[in-house]
Motif scaffolding. Structure first.
Motif, PDB file in Angstrom:
ATOM      1  N   THR A  10      31.224  33.454  25.689  1.00  0.00           N
ATOM      2  CA  THR A  10      29.767  33.440  25.656  1.00  0.00           C
ATOM      3  C   THR A  10      29.266  34.393  24.596  1.00  0.00           C
ATOM      4  N   ASP A  12      25.856  36.509  24.302  1.00  0.00           N
ATOM      5  CA  ASP A  12      24.685  36.883  25.093  1.00  0.00           C
ATOM      6  C   ASP A  12      23.475  37.117  24.195  1.00  0.00           C
ATOM      7  N   HIS A  27      14.036  30.287  25.362  1.00  0.00           N
ATOM      8  CA  HIS A  27      15.063  30.462  26.395  1.00  0.00           C
ATOM      9  C   HIS A  27      15.746  29.129  26.676  1.00  0.00           C
ATOM     10  N   ALA A  28      14.949  28.090  26.868  1.00  0.00           N
ATOM     11  CA  ALA A  28      15.507  26.767  27.179  1.00  0.00           C
ATOM     12  C   ALA A  28      16.324  26.230  26.010  1.00  0.00           C
ATOM     13  N   VAL A  30      17.970  27.963  23.676  1.00  0.00           N
ATOM     14  CA  VAL A  30      19.227  28.707  23.551  1.00  0.00           C
ATOM     15  C   VAL A  30      20.233  28.253  24.604  1.00  0.00           C
ATOM     16  N   ASP A  31      19.753  28.048  25.811  1.00  0.00           N
ATOM     17  CA  ASP A  31      20.665  27.670  26.899  1.00  0.00           C
ATOM     18  C   ASP A  31      21.267  26.282  26.704  1.00  0.00           C
ATOM     19  N   ARG A  32      20.745  25.506  25.766  1.00  0.00           N
ATOM     20  CA  ARG A  32      21.309  24.181  25.482  1.00  0.00           C
ATOM     21  C   ARG A  32      22.439  24.239  24.460  1.00  0.00           C
ATOM     22  N   ARG A  34      26.012  25.784  23.389  1.00  0.00           N
ATOM     23  CA  ARG A  34      27.200  26.545  23.731  1.00  0.00           C
ATOM     24  C   ARG A  34      27.708  27.273  22.493  1.00  0.00           C
ATOM     25  N   ARG A  37      24.108  32.163  25.905  1.00  0.00           N
ATOM     26  CA  ARG A  37      23.377  32.243  27.168  1.00  0.00           C
ATOM     27  C   ARG A  37      22.348  33.365  27.060  1.00  0.00           C
ATOM     28  N   VAL A  38      21.174  33.142  27.599  1.00  0.00           N
ATOM     29  CA  VAL A  38      20.108  34.140  27.582  1.00  0.00           C
ATOM     30  C   VAL A  38      20.326  35.098  28.750  1.00  0.00           C
ATOM     31  N   ARG A 121      19.274  25.142  16.819  1.00  0.00           N
ATOM     32  CA  ARG A 121      20.658  24.826  17.158  1.00  0.00           C
ATOM     33  C   ARG A 121      21.586  25.025  15.977  1.00  0.00           C
TER      34      ARG A 121
END
Length: 248
Positions: A10, A12, A27-28, A30-32, A34, A37-38, A121
């Motif tokens: 990960t 961070d 936030h959304a 970034v979490d998409r 890999r 993770r936020v 991305r």
């Protein structure tokens, strides 16, 4: 905590933006992607400094127009406190002097608002590849130093001419996925690890096979077409000897 940069590890991220809804969107986004993770969100410069102290993120997505501090003034405070996290500016600031100031402060990228998910991305993927290469760099000569200082984001073998429609960032991501695998990977397994579609993974894998960068073996099941499995060509992984301790 220092997270790894491997495909299955990960990276961070701390999101810093004074607009709650914008921070939520970032936030959304970034979490998409890999392996990101936020781990936290901050809305002021002071909150950002405290959050880095507490969370030790690898990467800070930093807005510049904060209510208490100009975003670039946050960076020297982080360095004075001993934090070596990377910073990616995400701002509507278009002034040339601001961009030059961001470069002088060593930001890894500068993304103008507004932007689409794909814009972020691609930058995150490029950063992940470069970060992984920097962490794994072994300097054998001037060429290795030059590649690091130039910020080359793509391993040499992946930087070769690609067919139309392929990106060097995704090619590098697939290469790193194969290199880090303990065993052969199917296109579906590679896609899951890399966080892309199976169709895209298969296309890049076949390209590597066609250029001689990857080997393919067939696994026969009880019925149906045999499964194609891929392994990147290169030096074998060093095997840990009994008694060796993993490096922290």
């Amino acid at each position: 905590m220092t997270s790894t940069a491997g495909v299955t590890g990960t990276i961070d991220v701390l999101v810093v933006d004074d607009d709650f809804m914008v921070a939520r969107v970032h936030h959304a986004f970034v979490d998409r992607v890999r392996p990101f993770r936020v781990v936290g969100v901050a809305s002021t410069g002071e909150q950002a400094v405290r959050a880095v102290d507490e969370l030790h993120p690898d990467l800070v997505l930093l807005d510049l127009y904060l209510p208490d501090l100009f975003g670039l003034d946050v960076i020297p405070r982080l360095r004075t406190a001993g934090h070596d996290c990377d910073v990616m500016v995400i701002s509507a600031a278009r002034e040339a002097e601001t961009v030059r100031g961001a470069v002088r402060h060593g930001v890894v990228d500068y993304l103008l608002k507004p932007f689409e998910f794909e814009d972020l991305r691609s930058r995150l993927e490029r950063y992940a590849v470069q970060r992984g290469r920097l962490l794994a760099t072994v300097v054998h000569g001037q060429a290795d130093v030059d590649r690091v200082l130039a910020g080359a984001a793509v391993p040499t073998s992946a930087a070769a001419t690609l067919p139309k429609g392929m990106s060097v960032e995704t090619a590098a991501l697939i290469e790193r996925t194969l290199r880090s695998a303990e065993n052969t990977l199917s296109a579906a397994e590679c896609a899951t690890l890399a966080g892309i579609s199976r169709v895209s993974a298969r296309r890049y894998l076949e390209h590597f096979h066609g250029t001689g960068s990857a080997d393919v073996t067939l696994r026969y099941g009880a019925a149906g077409r045999p499964e194609r499995r891929y392994r990147f060509r290169g030096p074998a992984k060093a095997q840990r000897r009994p008694g060796d301790e993993p490096r922290g």
